[in-house]
Design an enzyme around this catalytic site. Sequence first.
Site, PDB file in Angstrom:
ATOM      1  N   ARG A   1     -26.522  47.746  15.304  1.00  0.00           N
ATOM      2  CA  ARG A   1     -26.855  48.739  16.314  1.00  0.00           C
ATOM      3  C   ARG A   1     -28.213  48.189  17.147  1.00  0.00           C
ATOM      4  O   ARG A   1     -28.319  48.550  17.897  1.00  0.00           O
ATOM      5  CB  ARG A   1     -26.763  50.144  15.850  1.00  0.00           C
ATOM      6  CG  ARG A   1     -27.140  51.089  16.797  1.00  0.00           C
ATOM      7  CD  ARG A   1     -26.652  52.749  16.559  1.00  0.00           C
ATOM      8  NE  ARG A   1     -26.672  53.336  17.459  1.00  0.00           N
ATOM      9  CZ  ARG A   1     -26.288  54.574  17.833  1.00  0.00           C
ATOM     10  NH1 ARG A   1     -25.510  55.087  16.753  1.00  0.00           N
ATOM     11  NH2 ARG A   1     -26.382  55.489  18.876  1.00  0.00           N
TER      12      ARG A   1
ATOM     13  N   HIS B   1     -39.855  49.452  26.505  1.00  0.00           N
ATOM     14  CA  HIS B   1     -40.489  50.820  25.808  1.00  0.00           C
ATOM     15  C   HIS B   1     -41.936  50.337  26.113  1.00  0.00           C
ATOM     16  O   HIS B   1     -42.787  51.540  26.179  1.00  0.00           O
ATOM     17  CB  HIS B   1     -40.222  50.802  24.260  1.00  0.00           C
ATOM     18  CG  HIS B   1     -38.831  51.450  24.134  1.00  0.00           C
ATOM     19  ND1 HIS B   1     -38.020  51.141  22.950  1.00  0.00           N
ATOM     20  CD2 HIS B   1     -38.071  52.269  24.973  1.00  0.00           C
ATOM     21  CE1 HIS B   1     -36.937  51.967  23.279  1.00  0.00           C
ATOM     22  NE2 HIS B   1     -37.002  52.455  24.400  1.00  0.00           N
TER      23      HIS B   1
ATOM     24  N   GLU C   1     -28.091  52.648  12.746  1.00  0.00           N
ATOM     25  CA  GLU C   1     -28.937  51.475  13.060  1.00  0.00           C
ATOM     26  C   GLU C   1     -29.762  50.918  11.991  1.00  0.00           C
ATOM     27  O   GLU C   1     -30.725  50.910  11.858  1.00  0.00           O
ATOM     28  CB  GLU C   1     -29.936  52.035  14.056  1.00  0.00           C
ATOM     29  CG  GLU C   1     -30.570  51.099  14.891  1.00  0.00           C
ATOM     30  CD  GLU C   1     -31.398  51.506  16.098  1.00  0.00           C
ATOM     31  OE1 GLU C   1     -30.855  52.256  16.947  1.00  0.00           O
ATOM     32  OE2 GLU C   1     -32.350  50.942  16.524  1.00  0.00           O
TER      33      GLU C   1
ATOM     34  N   HIS D   1     -36.097  54.445  32.912  1.00  0.00           N
ATOM     35  CA  HIS D   1     -35.748  53.585  31.730  1.00  0.00           C
ATOM     36  C   HIS D   1     -34.924  52.555  32.040  1.00  0.00           C
ATOM     37  O   HIS D   1     -35.313  51.452  31.786  1.00  0.00           O
ATOM     38  CB  HIS D   1     -34.952  54.642  30.739  1.00  0.00           C
ATOM     39  CG  HIS D   1     -34.556  53.929  29.693  1.00  0.00           C
ATOM     40  ND1 HIS D   1     -35.276  53.434  28.482  1.00  0.00           N
ATOM     41  CD2 HIS D   1     -33.158  53.519  29.218  1.00  0.00           C
ATOM     42  CE1 HIS D   1     -34.579  52.791  27.707  1.00  0.00           C
ATOM     43  NE2 HIS D   1     -33.396  52.878  27.973  1.00  0.00           N
TER      44      HIS D   1
ATOM     45  N   ASN E   1     -30.741  47.241  21.349  1.00  0.00           N
ATOM     46  CA  ASN E   1     -32.286  47.138  21.938  1.00  0.00           C
ATOM     47  C   ASN E   1     -32.546  45.952  22.847  1.00  0.00           C
ATOM     48  O   ASN E   1     -33.688  45.899  23.021  1.00  0.00           O
ATOM     49  CB  ASN E   1     -33.194  47.490  20.958  1.00  0.00           C
ATOM     50  CG  ASN E   1     -33.028  48.728  20.234  1.00  0.00           C
ATOM     51  OD1 ASN E   1     -32.407  49.648  20.892  1.00  0.00           O
ATOM     52  ND2 ASN E   1     -33.111  48.925  18.614  1.00  0.00           N
TER      53      ASN E   1
ATOM     54  N   ARG F   1     -26.664  74.808  11.467  1.00  0.00           N
ATOM     55  CA  ARG F   1     -26.480  73.534  10.805  1.00  0.00           C
ATOM     56  C   ARG F   1     -25.287  72.700  11.312  1.00  0.00           C
ATOM     57  O   ARG F   1     -24.967  71.764  10.514  1.00  0.00           O
ATOM     58  CB  ARG F   1     -26.207  73.743   9.149  1.00  0.00           C
ATOM     59  CG  ARG F   1     -27.268  74.598   8.625  1.00  0.00           C
ATOM     60  CD  ARG F   1     -27.022  74.347   6.938  1.00  0.00           C
ATOM     61  NE  ARG F   1     -28.238  74.679   6.165  1.00  0.00           N
ATOM     62  CZ  ARG F   1     -28.380  76.119   6.122  1.00  0.00           C
ATOM     63  NH1 ARG F   1     -27.329  76.963   6.305  1.00  0.00           N
ATOM     64  NH2 ARG F   1     -29.508  76.675   5.462  1.00  0.00           N
TER      65      ARG F   1
ATOM     66  N   LYS G   1     -20.044  49.554  23.118  1.00  0.00           N
ATOM     67  CA  LYS G   1     -21.077  50.445  22.271  1.00  0.00           C
ATOM     68  C   LYS G   1     -20.173  51.349  21.162  1.00  0.00           C
ATOM     69  O   LYS G   1     -20.622  51.063  20.053  1.00  0.00           O
ATOM     70  CB  LYS G   1     -21.664  51.674  23.276  1.00  0.00           C
ATOM     71  CG  LYS G   1     -22.616  52.720  22.452  1.00  0.00           C
ATOM     72  CD  LYS G   1     -23.530  53.043  23.302  1.00  0.00           C
ATOM     73  CE  LYS G   1     -24.574  53.986  22.341  1.00  0.00           C
ATOM     74  NZ  LYS G   1     -25.787  54.461  23.036  1.00  0.00           N
TER      75      LYS G   1
ATOM     76  N   LYS H   1     -26.528  59.787  19.303  1.00  0.00           N
ATOM     77  CA  LYS H   1     -28.228  59.887  19.045  1.00  0.00           C
ATOM     78  C   LYS H   1     -28.592  61.290  20.004  1.00  0.00           C
ATOM     79  O   LYS H   1     -28.063  61.186  20.867  1.00  0.00           O
ATOM     80  CB  LYS H   1     -28.968  58.725  19.612  1.00  0.00           C
ATOM     81  CG  LYS H   1     -28.903  57.526  18.606  1.00  0.00           C
ATOM     82  CD  LYS H   1     -30.006  56.558  18.928  1.00  0.00           C
ATOM     83  CE  LYS H   1     -30.037  55.344  18.016  1.00  0.00           C
ATOM     84  NZ  LYS H   1     -31.007  54.491  18.354  1.00  0.00           N
TER      85      LYS H   1
ATOM     86  N   HIS I   1     -35.176  46.023  25.238  1.00  0.00           N
ATOM     87  CA  HIS I   1     -35.901  47.217  24.965  1.00  0.00           C
ATOM     88  C   HIS I   1     -37.321  47.425  24.509  1.00  0.00           C
ATOM     89  O   HIS I   1     -38.251  48.336  24.329  1.00  0.00           O
ATOM     90  CB  HIS I   1     -34.952  48.463  24.124  1.00  0.00           C
ATOM     91  CG  HIS I   1     -33.819  48.942  24.900  1.00  0.00           C
ATOM     92  ND1 HIS I   1     -32.941  48.325  25.655  1.00  0.00           N
ATOM     93  CD2 HIS I   1     -33.726  50.226  25.365  1.00  0.00           C
ATOM     94  CE1 HIS I   1     -32.225  49.113  26.201  1.00  0.00           C
ATOM     95  NE2 HIS I   1     -32.500  50.540  26.166  1.00  0.00           N
TER      96      HIS I   1
ATOM     97  N   GLU J   1     -28.531  48.923  31.666  1.00  0.00           N
ATOM     98  CA  GLU J   1     -27.706  48.788  30.346  1.00  0.00           C
ATOM     99  C   GLU J   1     -26.407  48.202  30.607  1.00  0.00           C
ATOM    100  O   GLU J   1     -25.926  47.528  29.653  1.00  0.00           O
ATOM    101  CB  GLU J   1     -27.677  50.333  29.816  1.00  0.00           C
ATOM    102  CG  GLU J   1     -28.594  51.215  29.778  1.00  0.00           C
ATOM    103  CD  GLU J   1     -29.520  51.193  28.590  1.00  0.00           C
ATOM    104  OE1 GLU J   1     -29.135  50.025  27.943  1.00  0.00           O
ATOM    105  OE2 GLU J   1     -30.735  51.625  28.526  1.00  0.00           O
TER     106      GLU J   1
HETATM  107 ZN    ZN Z   1     -31.901  52.165  26.985  1.00  0.00          ZN
END
Ligand code: ZN
Length: 356
Positions: A236, A247, A232, A260, A240, A116, A222, A138, A243, A180
Site C-alpha cells: 500500500r 507532504h 499499509e 494536495h 505514496n 463503536r 487502488k 482511511k 507523496h 493522483e
Molecule cells: Zn494523495
Amino acid sequence: MEKVRVDIENKGYDIKIGEKLLDNISSYISNEYKWMIVTDSNVWSIYGELFERELGGNKPVLYSITPGEEQKNLHTVTEIIKSMLENNFTRGDKIIALGGGVIGDMAGFCAAIFMRGISFVQIPTTLLAQVDSSVGGKTGVNLPEAKNIIGAFHQPELVLIDTSVLKTLPPREVVTGLGEIIKYGLIEDYSFFRYVVSNLNGIISLDQGIMPGIIKRCCEIKAKIVTQDERERGIRKFLNLGHTIAHALETATEYKIYTHGEAVLLGIYYEAKMALKMGLIENAYGEEILRAIKATKINLSLKGFSVSRLIDIMINDKKNKDNRISFILPRGRGRVEEYLLERNIAQSILLDISEV
Ligand code: ZN
Ligand code: ADP
C-alpha cells in the site's frame, strides 16, 4: 454503469461509477434505516435539491459544515455525533459522506467510532476523492499539530461515483485530481499512463466519454492494492509515489500554496528526477514522466524552498524508520519500489535536481 469490487475479507464492497448516477440515488438508500448526510455548504447548495427530491420519502438528517480543511477536526466530529444522538440514531443506522476528501475522511471517521462503528456510503464529489480518497477505508481528522493523526481504517459499504458532479468543480480541483491519476499509471499500469497523457485535455475538460473509464481504472488499481494490504504494512506504500516530497512541500507552505494534488504533481516530477539521477529508470522513460507533468502546466519551480528544511520535514514524517527517509520511486515502466535514503544522500540528490 461501471463497477469495481473491493474484495477485502468480510467487508468487501462495490464502487459504482457512471454519469448521472445520483439521479437514481433513492435505489441505493434503503428506507429501512435512518441516514445522516454529512456534506459541506458548497456541495449542498448545488446538489441538496436533488437529494431532497429523490430521498423525499426517507428524509435524511443533514449535517452541513463550512467548507475547508480547518473544519476536519475533533470538534466537528463531536458535533456530528451529538446530532446523531439527538436524532436517535442507533447502531443500525448509517451515514452518507457527500463531498470531497475533507468530508469523506471526517464522515468516515464518525462512522468508524459512533457506537463503536456503523455503516457508511461514500459519495465523493471531487475528482481527487473519486479517484483516490473515497476508496480504501482511511478515515480521520487533523490536530493543529499534525494532519490525519487521529483516525481509523473503516471501509464504506458502498462508493457511488457520479462523474457528472465534476462539472461544477473549480478548475483547480480538476488539476488536483490529475496528480493522483498519473500516479496510478506510474505505479501499476504504463499503458494507462500513456492513455492519460494522450487524453490530458479530455480529462481537464471532463469529457464524459472518457471520465468513467479513467476513474474506474484508478479505483481498480487502488482496490487491488488495498485488498492485498489494507493497513499499509507493505505494497500500500506504493500509493505514496510523489507523496514524500508532496507532504514536505505542503508542510513547508503550511498548506496554503498548493492543493494536495498540485503538491503530488510536483512530488512525482522531482521523484522521477531522483530516479533518473540514481539510475533507476531509463532516460527515455524519465523524460516521458517529466514531460507529462510539465504538460499539466503547473509551476514546478522550487524557488524559495530550502532543501535542508524540506529534508527536516521528511525526517520527521511518521512513515520513516531509523532516520532514513522513505521514497517510492519509479523503477521501470508502470513499476515502483521503496528506497530508504539517509539524510545526507537524500539532501545531496535533491540539491542537485531542484529547479528554480
Ligand atoms: Zn494523495
Ligand atoms: P479534496 O480534498 O477532495 O480536494 P475538499 O473536500 O477540500 O476536496 O473540497 C474542495 C472544495 O471543492 C470545497 O470547497 C468543496 O466545497 C468543493 N466541492 C466539492 N465537490 C464539489 C462539486 N462537485 N462541485 C463544486 N464544488 C465542490
